[in-house]
Design a protein around this motif. Structure first.
Motif, short mmCIF file in Angstrom:
data_model
loop_
_atom_site.label_atom_id
_atom_site.label_comp_id
_atom_site.label_asym_id
_atom_site.label_seq_id
_atom_site.Cartn_x
_atom_site.Cartn_y
_atom_site.Cartn_z
N GLU A 70 11.70 17.74 -8.82
CA GLU A 70 11.52 18.78 -7.80
C GLU A 70 11.14 20.14 -8.39
N SER A 71 11.51 20.38 -9.63
CA SER A 71 11.31 21.72 -10.21
C SER A 71 10.10 21.82 -11.14
N ARG A 83 9.58 28.38 -16.44
CA ARG A 83 8.85 27.42 -15.62
C ARG A 83 8.39 26.27 -16.52
#
Length: 150
Positions: free
Chosen positions: A79-80, A32
């Motif tokens: 977006e991530s 992440r």
């Protein structure tokens, strides 16, 4: 279990290289990515956005948010990647963000020391050592290509 990388970015070549490195590491390892920018200034004493925040601090916070939106779009992670902004002391707030995000790694940029001194220089990395137990990856600057002869 998914790990987390926190990347401290600035609107400099060093900050952009840190983001490029963090994007590559997060994609390769499936981690992440949290992209953070700490604008210099006097932020809220508790680090939270406050209704009593000065116009200058609000402007710094909004500018930081726009910078992160632009850079994450430029590097293909709009977006991530998650985005965090803060106003105040960069090392303490980046350390705080890393703690809140349970960061496994912090990525920051560096510049070359110069022709006579070898190695990299990152004052932020040096100050972060006292703010967080997370390992710090210092992204090296891009190598500049020499001039081409005509």
């Amino acid at each position: 279990m998914q790990g987390t990388i926190v990347c401290g970015v600035t609107n400099t070549d060093e900050g952009r290289q840190a983001l490029a490195t963090a994007v590559e590491v997060s994609e390769r390892l499936g981690l992440r990515l949290v992209v953070a920018h700490v604008a210099e200034g006097i932020g809220a004493s508790n680090g939270d956005v406050d209704d009593g925040e000065s116009a200058t601090t609000q402007g710094d916070r909004e500018g930081a948010a726009h910078l992160l939106a632009r850079l994450t779009a430029e590097y293909g992670v709009a977006e991530s990647a998650e985005r965090r902004v803060a106003v105040g002391d960069a090392s303490s707030l980046l350390g705080q963000i890393a703690a809140e995000e349970a960061a496994d790694l912090i990525v920051v940029g560096a510049r070359a020391r110069g022709r006579l001194r070898r190695g990299l220089e990152s004052r932020l990395a040096g100050r972060l050592e006292t703010e967080t137990p997370a390992p710090i990856l210092i992204a090296p600057p891009r190598l500049r290509r020499g001039r081409r002869s005509p």
